[in-house]
Design a protein around this motif. Sequence first.
Motif, PDB file in Angstrom:
ATOM      1  N   ILE A 183       0.833  -1.209   0.000  1.00 20.32           N
ATOM      2  CA  ILE A 183       0.000   0.000   0.000  1.00 20.32           C
ATOM      3  C   ILE A 183       0.864   1.254   0.000  1.00 20.32           C
ATOM      4  CG2 ILE A 183      -1.639   1.353   1.372  1.00 20.32           C
ATOM      5  CD1 ILE A 183      -2.872  -1.301   2.298  1.00 20.32           C
ATOM      6  N   GLY A 184       1.820   1.308   0.919  1.00 23.58           N
ATOM      7  CA  GLY A 184       2.624   2.520   1.061  1.00 23.58           C
ATOM      8  C   GLY A 184       3.766   2.632   0.076  1.00 23.58           C
ATOM      9  N   GLY A 185       4.259   1.498  -0.428  1.00 21.46           N
ATOM     10  CA  GLY A 185       5.429   1.549  -1.298  1.00 21.46           C
ATOM     11  C   GLY A 185       5.133   1.426  -2.773  1.00 21.46           C
ATOM     12  N   VAL A 186       3.960   0.860  -3.121  1.00 22.04           N
ATOM     13  CA  VAL A 186       3.652   0.611  -4.532  1.00 22.04           C
ATOM     14  C   VAL A 186       2.351   1.282  -4.950  1.00 22.04           C
ATOM     15  CG1 VAL A 186       3.261  -1.153  -6.290  1.00 22.04           C
ATOM     16  CG2 VAL A 186       4.871  -1.604  -4.424  1.00 22.04           C
ATOM     17  N   LEU A 187       1.265   0.980  -4.261  1.00 24.75           N
ATOM     18  CA  LEU A 187      -0.051   1.423  -4.697  1.00 24.75           C
ATOM     19  C   LEU A 187      -0.320   2.894  -4.415  1.00 24.75           C
ATOM     20  CD1 LEU A 187      -2.210  -1.639  -3.568  1.00 24.75           C
ATOM     21  CD2 LEU A 187      -1.168  -1.209  -5.795  1.00 24.75           C
ATOM     22  N   MET A 188       0.045   3.356  -3.240  1.00 26.81           N
ATOM     23  CA  MET A 188      -0.256   4.744  -2.865  1.00 26.81           C
ATOM     24  C   MET A 188       0.946   5.416  -2.209  1.00 26.81           C
ATOM     25  SD  MET A 188      -4.185   4.454  -1.487  1.00 26.81           S
ATOM     26  CE  MET A 188      -3.958   2.940  -0.538  1.00 26.81           C
ATOM     27  N   PRO A 189       2.082   5.452  -2.871  1.00 26.06           N
ATOM     28  CA  PRO A 189       3.264   6.065  -2.256  1.00 26.06           C
ATOM     29  C   PRO A 189       3.202   7.583  -2.308  1.00 26.06           C
ATOM     30  CG  PRO A 189       3.775   5.370  -4.475  1.00 26.06           C
ATOM     31  CD  PRO A 189       2.372   4.902  -4.206  1.00 26.06           C
ATOM     32  N   ASN A 190       3.695   8.199  -1.252  1.00 27.79           N
ATOM     33  CA  ASN A 190       3.879   9.644  -1.268  1.00 27.79           C
ATOM     34  C   ASN A 190       5.249   9.939  -1.855  1.00 27.79           C
ATOM     35  OD1 ASN A 190       1.403  10.356  -0.002  1.00 27.79           O
ATOM     36  ND2 ASN A 190       2.263   9.763   1.977  1.00 27.79           N
ATOM     37  N   SER A 191       5.426  11.127  -2.378  1.00 28.07           N
ATOM     38  CA  SER A 191       6.716  11.492  -2.948  1.00 28.07           C
ATOM     39  C   SER A 191       7.763  11.578  -1.846  1.00 28.07           C
ATOM     40  CB  SER A 191       6.613  12.836  -3.678  1.00 28.07           C
ATOM     41  OG  SER A 191       6.138  13.847  -2.802  1.00 28.07           O
ATOM     42  N   ASN A 192       8.909  10.945  -2.091  1.00 33.03           N
ATOM     43  CA  ASN A 192      10.031  10.964  -1.151  1.00 33.03           C
ATOM     44  C   ASN A 192       9.627  10.494   0.242  1.00 33.03           C
ATOM     45  OD1 ASN A 192      11.805  11.960  -3.103  1.00 33.03           O
ATOM     46  ND2 ASN A 192      11.265  14.071  -2.659  1.00 33.03           N
ATOM     47  N   ASN A 193       8.894   9.415   0.319  1.00 36.01           N
ATOM     48  CA  ASN A 193       8.452   8.904   1.612  1.00 36.01           C
ATOM     49  C   ASN A 193       8.726   7.415   1.681  1.00 36.01           C
ATOM     50  OD1 ASN A 193       7.332   8.593   4.109  1.00 36.01           O
ATOM     51  ND2 ASN A 193       5.308   9.329   3.561  1.00 36.01           N
ATOM     52  N   ASN A 194       9.321   6.967   2.782  1.00 36.75           N
ATOM     53  CA  ASN A 194       9.628   5.554   2.962  1.00 36.75           C
ATOM     54  C   ASN A 194       8.813   4.953   4.104  1.00 36.75           C
ATOM     55  OD1 ASN A 194      10.821   6.898   5.069  1.00 36.75           O
ATOM     56  ND2 ASN A 194      12.790   5.826   4.930  1.00 36.75           N
ATOM     57  N   LYS A 195       7.578   5.464   4.248  1.00 33.64           N
ATOM     58  CA  LYS A 195       6.715   5.009   5.319  1.00 33.64           C
ATOM     59  C   LYS A 195       5.310   4.767   4.783  1.00 33.64           C
ATOM     60  CE  LYS A 195       9.158   8.047   8.598  1.00 33.64           C
ATOM     61  NZ  LYS A 195       8.993   9.184   9.553  1.00 33.64           N
ATOM     62  N   VAL A 196       4.521   4.028   5.573  1.00 35.62           N
ATOM     63  CA  VAL A 196       3.112   3.819   5.263  1.00 35.62           C
ATOM     64  C   VAL A 196       2.309   4.211   6.489  1.00 35.62           C
ATOM     65  CG1 VAL A 196       3.282   1.385   5.973  1.00 35.62           C
ATOM     66  CG2 VAL A 196       1.365   2.158   4.543  1.00 35.62           C
ATOM     67  N   HIS A 197       1.193   4.895   6.268  1.00 34.39           N
ATOM     68  CA  HIS A 197       0.381   5.376   7.377  1.00 34.39           C
ATOM     69  C   HIS A 197      -0.292   4.217   8.094  1.00 34.39           C
ATOM     70  CE1 HIS A 197      -2.320   7.875   9.749  1.00 34.39           C
ATOM     71  NE2 HIS A 197      -1.625   8.935   9.340  1.00 34.39           N
ATOM     72  N   LEU A 198      -0.365   4.326   9.385  1.00 33.52           N
ATOM     73  CA  LEU A 198      -0.919   3.267  10.221  1.00 33.52           C
ATOM     74  C   LEU A 198      -2.431   3.126  10.058  1.00 33.52           C
ATOM     75  CD1 LEU A 198       0.349   1.311  12.289  1.00 33.52           C
ATOM     76  CD2 LEU A 198      -0.347   2.893  14.101  1.00 33.52           C
ATOM     77  N   GLN A 199      -3.072   4.110   9.438  1.00 35.84           N
ATOM     78  CA  GLN A 199      -4.531   4.092   9.320  1.00 35.84           C
ATOM     79  C   GLN A 199      -5.057   2.897   8.516  1.00 35.84           C
ATOM     80  OE1 GLN A 199      -5.834   7.554   7.174  1.00 35.84           O
ATOM     81  NE2 GLN A 199      -4.304   7.312   5.573  1.00 35.84           N
ATOM     82  N   TYR A 200      -4.194   2.318   7.667  1.00 37.10           N
ATOM     83  CA  TYR A 200      -4.646   1.182   6.859  1.00 37.10           C
ATOM     84  C   TYR A 200      -4.609  -0.142   7.622  1.00 37.10           C
ATOM     85  CZ  TYR A 200      -3.826   4.575   3.126  1.00 37.10           C
ATOM     86  OH  TYR A 200      -3.832   5.694   2.347  1.00 37.10           O
ATOM     87  N   LEU A 201      -3.846  -0.211   8.681  1.00 42.45           N
ATOM     88  CA  LEU A 201      -3.659  -1.481   9.380  1.00 42.45           C
ATOM     89  C   LEU A 201      -4.955  -2.050   9.955  1.00 42.45           C
ATOM     90  CD1 LEU A 201      -1.673  -3.649  10.208  1.00 42.45           C
ATOM     91  CD2 LEU A 201      -1.093  -2.304  12.246  1.00 42.45           C
TER      92      LEU A 201
END
Length: 242
Positions: A130-148
């Motif tokens: 989710i955070g790295g492929v489908l919905m990545p933010n620009s220059n971001n190496n994290k995924v928001h906890l809201q999806y968990l």
Amino acid sequence: MPYLELAGFGSAALTRTFDLRYDLISALVERWRPETHTFHLPCVKCTVTLEDVALQFGLSIDVDAVTSVSAIAEPAALCYSLLEASPGDAESTFSELKFTWLKANFQHLSDNATEEELVCAAQAYIMHIIGGVLMPNSNNNKVHLQYLPLLADLCSVRSYSWGSTVLAMLYRELCRKTKPDAVDMGGYLILLQSWALYRMPFLASVGEEVHGKNKTGRHGQHWGFTHRRYVAVWENRMARRL
């Protein structure tokens, strides 16, 4: 893979990273119109659709909207309950998970891993997708906890319209990128490039074997014969117009 298939992320998990053609993406951005969410090309208007997302990446679309809360009251407790691990202690507050932490804790599984461990690994992998492929933010190496929390029951994960969420973020990033002060671009750029090459195959490059090839050491070579397949494409160019 059985757990990823159960959650509806089996096809997305098989997406392989490939080089992005930034010239193609830039050309598409220049032709994007935020007021209509369409690309204005010389002879047609077109856009990425939900059908494209579903067919190319197998993401669910015609189900419930993906909704969640942006603030998690007890993030550490949530991570422990679903992933059986947490990047911080029970008193810490955080809103994102780093990809490095996900890899360090879930990249390798033992041969005798339990079902609980497999489920945790699948949930962690989906978070990374989710955070790295489908919905990545620009220059971001994290995924928001809201999806968990949405991954608590893998059987119900496919009941959310991940495809429409991915497409909405891509639209948002395309609109943001049209502004003069925009520098980086997030969103599912692999989807954008894949859609362009699938819907408009004449945009496909002639192949990596051609780039960088020169005449050194090839005196007397018949280049028309060597590149006959590409010459044929050129000679048939009028039939490949958009």
